[in-house]
Write a protein that holds these residues in place. Structure first.
Motif, mmCIF file in Angstrom:
data_model
loop_
_atom_site.group_PDB
_atom_site.id
_atom_site.type_symbol
_atom_site.label_atom_id
_atom_site.label_comp_id
_atom_site.label_asym_id
_atom_site.label_seq_id
_atom_site.Cartn_x
_atom_site.Cartn_y
_atom_site.Cartn_z
ATOM 1 N N GLU A 46 18.921 -84.817 -36.608
ATOM 2 C CA GLU A 46 18.288 -86.027 -36.088
ATOM 3 C C GLU A 46 18.874 -87.290 -36.725
ATOM 4 O OE1 GLU A 46 13.781 -88.000 -35.929
ATOM 5 O OE2 GLU A 46 14.062 -85.894 -36.473
ATOM 6 N N THR A 70 17.479 -85.151 -31.869
ATOM 7 C CA THR A 70 16.784 -86.387 -31.522
ATOM 8 C C THR A 70 17.400 -87.601 -32.230
ATOM 9 O OG1 THR A 70 14.750 -85.153 -31.152
ATOM 10 C CG2 THR A 70 14.519 -87.501 -31.592
ATOM 11 N N CYS A 95 16.464 -82.677 -27.712
ATOM 12 C CA CYS A 95 17.406 -83.777 -27.477
ATOM 13 C C CYS A 95 16.620 -84.987 -26.985
ATOM 14 C CB CYS A 95 18.465 -83.384 -26.450
ATOM 15 S SG CYS A 95 19.714 -82.250 -27.055
ATOM 16 N N GLU A 96 15.639 -85.388 -27.733
ATOM 17 C CA GLU A 96 14.815 -86.533 -27.362
ATOM 18 C C GLU A 96 15.467 -87.825 -27.842
ATOM 19 O OE1 GLU A 96 10.418 -84.528 -27.565
ATOM 20 O OE2 GLU A 96 11.380 -85.006 -29.473
ATOM 21 N N ARG A 97 15.330 -88.874 -27.027
ATOM 22 C CA ARG A 97 15.859 -90.200 -27.370
ATOM 23 C C ARG A 97 17.359 -90.147 -27.651
ATOM 24 N NH1 ARG A 97 11.337 -89.159 -30.321
ATOM 25 N NH2 ARG A 97 9.427 -90.132 -29.563
#
Length: 260
Positions: A46, A70, A95-97
């Motif tokens: 991240e 992320t 795989c956020e943002r």
């Protein structure tokens, strides 16, 4: 005491924490410099500056089960349609943002054991109809807070374990015509809160025979959707003009839908 120490060592070798390190590429040099274990099961990347995942990722980490990517703002699925990641062992992908704007047919093809997919808060505008066709173990998919205006009705075809799909906060997503919005024999929970639904037809949710919960908060539908099976309808906002009661009558063979 020795047994406890050995257990802790083994446990530590399965966790790889590389978050917020300004990493731009995953390669042999990184693996060597960081002394990363090939036994890693969990990897946190991240908040780095990745733009792609290497094709030989599984050769470095053949047992990986969970990856968090992320807040890698420039990371996207390859525009040439090739697989984003190759890992036969991966179960959870976050795989956020990131910078994903499209899911291509081959993007997830090399993740056969994927069960949980989190793509919240990207810029996704399109999903290829067969994007999930090789992900037969998928159970929970989060596509909320993207820019979808339409989803392929057959995109869940072949997913025999899918339980939850979250499409909430895609403000331009709605019903285009009187064809099914989505088809799945096994989906149990569909979330479309704060989307662009202004109407629904008898066909809209007609091919979701095992649906248990339908979330439609924050939409502007003025009539109760036709639901072919008993469903908990959670729509606190958007139906108030249709009924002021807590229990909404559903003409689908005299079944009831409940106001969440």
């Amino acid at each position: 005491m020795l047994a406890s120490a050995m257990y802790f060592s083994d446990y530590s070798s399965t966790i790889t924490e590389l978050n917020y390190r300004n990493i731009t590429v995953i390669d042999f040099a990184l693996v060597k410099d960081e002394n990363l274990s090939p036994e890693s099961l969990y990897m946190n990347l991240e908040g780095n500056d990745l733009t792609f995942m290497p094709a030989n990722f599984s050769s470095y980490f053949p047992h990986i089960e969970r990856i968090i990517l992320t807040y890698n703002w420039r990371l996207s699925f390859p525009l040439n349609g090739s697989p984003f990641l190759r890992s036969p062992s991966l179960i959870e992908l976050f795989c956020e943002r990131c910078g994903i704007n499209e899911i291509f047919t081959q993007s997830l093809r090399r993740l056969p054991n994927l069960e949980y997919l989190r793509l919240r808060e990207n810029q996704i505008i399109r999903i290829a109809p067969h994007s999930f066709r090789k992900n037969g173990n998928l159970q929970d998919v989060d596509l909320s807070f993207n820019k979808l205006s339409i989803v392929p009705a057959e995109m869940l075809k072949g997913l025999r374990r899918i339980k939850v799909l979250d499409l909430s906060n895609n403000p331009h997503l709605g019903v285009v015509n009187d064809t099914p919005f989505l088809a799945s024999d096994v989906l149990k929970v569909l979330k479309c809160n704060y989307c662009g639904f202004t109407k629904s037809y008898e066909e809209t949710f007609s091919v979701l025979p095992n649906l248990k919960e339908l979330h439609l908060k924050g939409n502007q539908i003025l009539t109760v959707p036709y639901l072919p099976v008993p469903v908990v309808l959670i729509a606190r906002q958007g139906f108030q003009q249709a009924s002021g009661r807590n229990e909404l009558f559903n003409d689908s063979e005299h079944r009831n839908s409940y106001w969440g």
